[in-house]
Design a protein around this motif. Structure first.
Motif, PDB file in Angstrom:
ATOM      1  N   LYS A 295       0.851  -1.214   0.098  1.00  0.00           N
ATOM      2  CA  LYS A 295      -0.030  -0.110   0.005  1.00  0.00           C
ATOM      3  C   LYS A 295       0.832   1.220  -0.122  1.00  0.00           C
ATOM      4  O   LYS A 295       0.458   2.227   0.879  1.00  0.00           O
ATOM      5  CB  LYS A 295      -0.917   0.057   1.309  1.00  0.00           C
ATOM      6  CG  LYS A 295      -2.069  -1.062   1.046  1.00  0.00           C
ATOM      7  CD  LYS A 295      -3.094  -0.808   0.188  1.00  0.00           C
ATOM      8  CE  LYS A 295      -4.255  -1.856   0.166  1.00  0.00           C
ATOM      9  NZ  LYS A 295      -5.205  -1.543  -0.585  1.00  0.00           N
TER      10      LYS A 295
ATOM     11  N   HIS B  87       1.105   3.513  -2.199  1.00  0.00           N
ATOM     12  CA  HIS B  87       0.335   4.596  -2.879  1.00  0.00           C
ATOM     13  C   HIS B  87      -1.015   4.472  -2.449  1.00  0.00           C
ATOM     14  O   HIS B  87      -2.001   4.948  -3.045  1.00  0.00           O
ATOM     15  CB  HIS B  87       0.803   4.826  -3.968  1.00  0.00           C
ATOM     16  CG  HIS B  87       1.997   5.099  -4.663  1.00  0.00           C
ATOM     17  ND1 HIS B  87       2.397   6.557  -4.469  1.00  0.00           N
ATOM     18  CD2 HIS B  87       2.833   4.358  -5.186  1.00  0.00           C
ATOM     19  CE1 HIS B  87       3.572   6.405  -5.165  1.00  0.00           C
ATOM     20  NE2 HIS B  87       4.008   5.316  -5.390  1.00  0.00           N
TER      21      HIS B  87
ATOM     22  N   ASP C 239      -4.639   3.182  -2.110  1.00  0.00           N
ATOM     23  CA  ASP C 239      -5.288   2.490  -3.081  1.00  0.00           C
ATOM     24  C   ASP C 239      -5.211   2.833  -4.520  1.00  0.00           C
ATOM     25  O   ASP C 239      -5.814   2.257  -5.393  1.00  0.00           O
ATOM     26  CB  ASP C 239      -6.931   2.689  -2.759  1.00  0.00           C
ATOM     27  CG  ASP C 239      -7.157   2.049  -1.281  1.00  0.00           C
ATOM     28  OD1 ASP C 239      -6.690   0.964  -1.132  1.00  0.00           O
ATOM     29  OD2 ASP C 239      -8.110   2.410  -0.630  1.00  0.00           O
ATOM     30  N   ASP C 240      -4.231   3.655  -4.757  1.00  0.00           N
ATOM     31  CA  ASP C 240      -3.799   4.107  -6.015  1.00  0.00           C
ATOM     32  C   ASP C 240      -3.380   3.105  -6.844  1.00  0.00           C
ATOM     33  O   ASP C 240      -3.218   3.301  -8.346  1.00  0.00           O
ATOM     34  CB  ASP C 240      -2.945   5.486  -6.099  1.00  0.00           C
ATOM     35  CG  ASP C 240      -3.779   6.676  -5.524  1.00  0.00           C
ATOM     36  OD1 ASP C 240      -5.045   6.513  -5.633  1.00  0.00           O
ATOM     37  OD2 ASP C 240      -3.245   7.639  -5.159  1.00  0.00           O
TER      38      ASP C 240
ATOM     39  N   SER D 294      -3.408  -1.056  -6.982  1.00  0.00           N
ATOM     40  CA  SER D 294      -4.060  -2.048  -6.355  1.00  0.00           C
ATOM     41  C   SER D 294      -3.835  -3.340  -7.525  1.00  0.00           C
ATOM     42  O   SER D 294      -3.355  -3.340  -8.546  1.00  0.00           O
ATOM     43  CB  SER D 294      -5.767  -1.931  -6.304  1.00  0.00           C
ATOM     44  OG  SER D 294      -6.442  -1.655  -7.437  1.00  0.00           O
TER      45      SER D 294
END
Length: 289
Positions: free
Chosen positions: A17, A19, A21-22, A24
């Motif tokens: 994680k 970034h 939820d940018d 996934s």
């Protein structure tokens, strides 16, 4: 740059994680083509052999395609989206090309979601108006409203109504459309104008086209829109000269009288209730016979 920013793969970025939820991770599975099954009656797009052959050739030449969407039901892996890709892989295998697995994603959703997903799929062949109407009727059966379907498809409510009207036309209309004798759009115009007689009107036009060496009826060759060629002045002049108007009994309480107008119309428009179309057809018939 922090140590966390210095990641080495998207997998690491998604799992840690970095970034949020940018970035996934979308899980896909490698499934042998022979394990994938076709759900009878689900796919709105009949397999197009030419399209399958093109995709099969592309696969043999190293082209990549999006993962198939599948669902699992009682141990069976059923295709939700990707029927042509699956058929292309099977064709390539039958011709000696080795394809051990196809990328697949697990589809999440109910029966209505599967139909809606198929309608909005960008990877398949475009659906014809008749095919769209049949699928819209399925969604109506699942409890969707016409505005909900329109919103999901990014179309107008009138579009949804029109496609459903075509889907609910008589079987002779569907046969003509499926046989490629008339386009779905032109057939819809005939249904709107002639109702239950649309199939008979289309059949007459098809037979005339075949007699002239044609394989398909063009919209401009269909009967039922002669009013576009007849002006209001022509209608008034023709009625004044040719129409026979008979007075009948009216409503005595209001001192009114009913009038009936007699004129001949061609059989191709006898099912319509549009007065202007009827009169214009009579005018055209009287001037061409």
């Amino acid at each position: 740059m922090s140590k966390l920013d210095n990641f080495v793969s998207l997998k690491v970025a998604a799992e840690k994680k970095i970034h949020g939820d940018d970035v996934s991770k979308v899980t896909s599975f490698a499934v042998a083509p022979h394990l994938l099954e076709i759900e009878e009656g689900f796919n709105a797009r009949p397999l197009n052999p030419d399209h399958v052959a093109e995709m099969s050739l592309a696969m043999r030449n190293g082209a990549t395609f999006p993962p198939l969407e599948v669902r699992v039901d009682d141990g069976h892996i059923l295709i939700v989206d990707g029927h042509h890709r699956h058929a292309a892989a099977l064709q390539a295998i039958s011709e000696g090309f080795e394809i051990k697995a196809l990328d697949c994603r697990h589809f999440r959703g109910n029966d209505a979601d599967r139909v809606a997903h198929m309608l909005n799929s960008a990877s398949g062949l475009a659906l014809t108006p008749l095919q769209l109407g049949i699928q819209y009727r399925k969604l109506i059966g699942f409890g969707w409203t016409e505005p909900q379907i329109a919103n999901r498809r990014g179309k107008s409510v009138q579009h949804v109504k029109d496609m459903i009207q075509l889907a609910e036309a008589n079987s002779d209309v569907h046969q003509a459309v499926n046989a490629g004798e008339i386009s779905g759009t032109a057939a819809l115009k005939m249904v709107k104008q002639h109702g239950s007689r649309a199939g008979a009107v289309i059949r007459e036009s098809v037979e005339q086209a075949k007699a002239e060496g044609k394989t398909k009826v063009k919209p401009k060759e269909l009967p039922g829109r002669p009013h576009a060629k007849v002006s209001d002045k022509q209608i008034i002049d023709w009625l004044t000269k040719h129409a026979s108007i008979n007075a009948g009994s009216g409503d005595q309480a209001f001192d009114t009288r009913c009038y009936e107008m007699d004129f001949l119309i061609p059989k191709t428009v006898e099912g319509t209730t549009d007065l202007r179309t009827l009169i214009a057809s009579a005018i055209i018939q009287s001037t061409t016979t």
